[in-house]
Scaffold this active site. Structure first.
Site, short mmCIF file in Angstrom:
data_model
loop_
_atom_site.label_atom_id
_atom_site.label_comp_id
_atom_site.label_asym_id
_atom_site.label_seq_id
_atom_site.Cartn_x
_atom_site.Cartn_y
_atom_site.Cartn_z
N ASP A 170 0.95 -1.17 0.44
CA ASP A 170 -0.27 0.47 -0.07
C ASP A 170 0.76 0.92 -0.29
OD1 ASP A 170 -2.43 1.78 -0.12
OD2 ASP A 170 -2.32 1.54 2.68
N ASP A 194 -3.67 2.18 -5.70
CA ASP A 194 -2.14 2.36 -4.79
C ASP A 194 -2.15 1.00 -4.00
OD1 ASP A 194 -4.00 2.93 -2.85
OD2 ASP A 194 -2.72 3.91 -1.55
N GLU A 195 -3.10 0.07 -4.30
CA GLU A 195 -2.80 -1.53 -3.17
C GLU A 195 -2.84 -2.62 -4.65
OE1 GLU A 195 -5.76 0.13 0.06
OE2 GLU A 195 -5.55 -1.72 0.52
P1 TTP Z 1 -5.29 5.41 0.98
O1 TTP Z 1 -4.00 4.05 0.60
O2 TTP Z 1 -5.76 5.19 1.89
O3 TTP Z 1 -4.23 6.57 1.29
P2 TTP Z 1 -3.08 6.50 1.13
O4 TTP Z 1 -2.23 6.56 -0.09
O5 TTP Z 1 -3.54 8.26 0.44
O6 TTP Z 1 -2.39 6.79 2.63
P3 TTP Z 1 -2.37 5.88 4.16
O7 TTP Z 1 -2.30 4.97 2.87
O8 TTP Z 1 -0.29 6.17 3.80
O9 TTP Z 1 -2.25 5.99 4.99
O10 TTP Z 1 -5.70 5.77 -0.61
C1 TTP Z 1 -4.88 5.73 -1.61
C2 TTP Z 1 -5.10 6.71 -2.05
O11 TTP Z 1 -6.82 7.51 -2.93
C3 TTP Z 1 -4.82 8.56 -1.84
O12 TTP Z 1 -3.51 8.60 -1.62
C4 TTP Z 1 -6.08 9.05 -2.28
C5 TTP Z 1 -7.72 8.87 -2.72
N1 TTP Z 1 -8.31 8.30 -1.65
C6 TTP Z 1 -9.59 9.17 -1.78
O13 TTP Z 1 -9.88 10.18 -2.92
N2 TTP Z 1 -10.69 9.00 -0.91
C7 TTP Z 1 -10.67 8.51 0.60
O14 TTP Z 1 -12.07 8.76 1.03
C8 TTP Z 1 -9.43 7.87 0.57
C9 TTP Z 1 -9.12 6.96 1.51
C10 TTP Z 1 -8.69 7.72 -0.37
MG MG Z 2 -1.91 3.66 0.89
#
Ligand code: TTP
Ligand code: MG
Length: 404
Positions: free
Chosen positions: A9, A104-105
């Site tokens: 992730d 991203d995951e």
């Molecule tokens: P996440 O992997 O949930 O968040 P992140 O990568 O920004 O942070 P981390 O994993 O380090 O905690 O989500 C990936 C991307 O998806 C995030 O950068 C932006 C988008 N996203 C949204 O647009 N809305 C949301 O509610 C969430 C959770 C994520």
């Molecule tokens: Mg993330």
């Protein structure tokens, strides 16, 4: 040992990409989403901004109150999508099966390549290194015996983390005193039911399995198993761009700002998708939502579900995703299912988990359609087969908008 799974992730994904491309942003609280003077929400925030309490999905006004000195920026989806493609190339080279669950995951099944957990550890570190060297980004990696444990592991040491959970015993030891919500599928609603019955932690679930099962039916059985670290779900190959999917969409003659109306449209679209899926004998395990805003910006959201074998499942999941997006005028809306297969998932279907019979779903769907009939004065139930045709669907939607 049946599986060796890596969960990767990216850290603060959208924000990290922006910082990479403009180093003057480094070390600053960066908030990606709406601007403070607009309506909307936070997509993500840099870790510096998170110190102020800013997080994804927070109202932008609230974010601004907490962090008035932050830098606010709109997302650049095309750029993130391109990076996502590069990530897939890297991930794919290490996995016999790759299941991307977001931009991203992803889950990687690395058993063949790694042979054992030491090998998986080497792969995990190499993936981190390559993403840093080749893409200039950081990620967190979890190595584990199951999907749930791998996801928990990758979250454990975020950001730039690496963590292993090699057995159900290790998983249980880690989470036993945590809130029930740390278990996969336990969301707000389920958690509340458990809290109301004095069940707060994973340990409580272990101690009171019978009660949990009585309370939640088959979902209770599933989370009781999870509380003991049991999760046999396989990594299901899926890449959003390649997947076969069934989808329907409508473009409006005029942009729509009423999101309740959009939900009603989603219901019709879900019915169309479901009819098509039934016709070709395919089952979906993911639901997608797609929007084009008035400014032509496109967004898509997707959700892996246990099954999307009824219009109601598709509608509920798509509507839930619609609740999460920025509320701007909409030009096009679509929904669909993906991760298709010819066979329903026998391991664990939506029905097994939520014990909602097909009949119950039909009834619920009937109620929703009755609601539409009252609201728009149209007898949908009698016309579903016609609505399936693109022309009729489009006319129906425009009619609903005029007379709703
Ligand atoms: P996440 O992997 O949930 O968040 P992140 O990568 O920004 O942070 P981390 O994993 O380090 O905690 O989500 C990936 C991307 O998806 C995030 O950068 C932006 C988008 N996203 C949204 O647009 N809305 C949301 O509610 C969430 C959770 C994520
Ligand atoms: Mg993330």
């Amino acid at each position: 040992m049946d599986q060796i799974i890596i969960h990767v992730d990216m850290d603060a994904f959208f924000a990290a990409v922006e910082i990479r491309d403009d180093p003057s942003l480094r070390g600053k609280p960066l908030i990606i989403g709406s601007l403070p003077n607009e309506r909307g929400v936070v997509a993500t925030a840099s870790y510096e901004a998170r110190k102020y309490g800013v997080h994804s999905a927070m109202n932008i006004k609230e974010a601004y109150r907490l962090c008035p000195n932050g830098i606010y920026m709109h997302p650049h989806m095309e750029k993130y999508k391109a990076v996502s493609g590069q990530l897939h190339e890297i991930w794919k080279s290490y996995a016999s099966a790759l299941e991307a669950i977001a931009f991203d995951e992803a889950y990687l099944d690395v058993k063949e390549q790694a042979r054992n957990f030491e090998g998986a550890g080497r792969i995990g570190h190499e993936i981190k290194q390559r993403i840093r060297n080749e893409l200039g980004l950081s990620c967190s990696v979890g190595v584990a015996y199951s999907k749930t444990a791998a996801k928990t592991a990758s979250e454990e040491k975020k950001p730039d983390g690496y963590f292993e959970i090699l057995s159900p015993e290790d998983y249980v030891a880690l989470i036993i005193d945590r809130d029930v919500r740390s278990l996969y599928t336990v969301g707000e609603k389920t958690a509340r039911k458990l809290y109301d019955n004095g069940i707060h932690t994973v340990r409580d679930i272990q101690d009171r399995q019978e009660q949990v099962i009585r309370l939640l039916g088959k979902q209770g059985r599933w989370i009781s198993e999870l509380a003991f670290g049991i999760d046999d779900r396989k990594v299901t190959p899926y890449r959003p761009e390649d997947a076969k999917s069934i989808g329907r969409e409508v473009t409006f003659q005029q942009d729509v700002v009423n999101y309740e109306f959009l939900k009603d449209v989603l219901l019709l679209l879900a019915i169309c998708v479901d009819m098509r899926a039934k016709r070709v004998g395919l089952h979906g395990k993911g639901v997608a939502l797609k929007l084009t805003y008035a400014d032509m910006r496109q967004i898509s959201r997707s959700l892996t579900v246990f099954s999307a074998d009824s219009a109601l499942d598709i509608y509920r999941n798509a509507a839930a995703m619609l609740d999460q997006v920025e509320r701007l005028p909409v030009r096009l809306i679509g929904t669909g299912i993906y991760n298709l297969s010819g066979e329903a998932d026998r391991q664990l279907s939506f029905d097994d988990i939520f014990e909602e019979s097909e009949l119950g779903k039909e009834r619920e769907l009937g109620k929703l359609l009755d609601g539409l009939r009252e609201k728009y004065g149209l007898d949908f139930a009698g016309h579903l087969e016609q609505i399936r045709q693109s022309d009729t669907l489009h006319k129906t939607v425009e009619y609903m908008r005029k007379y709703g």
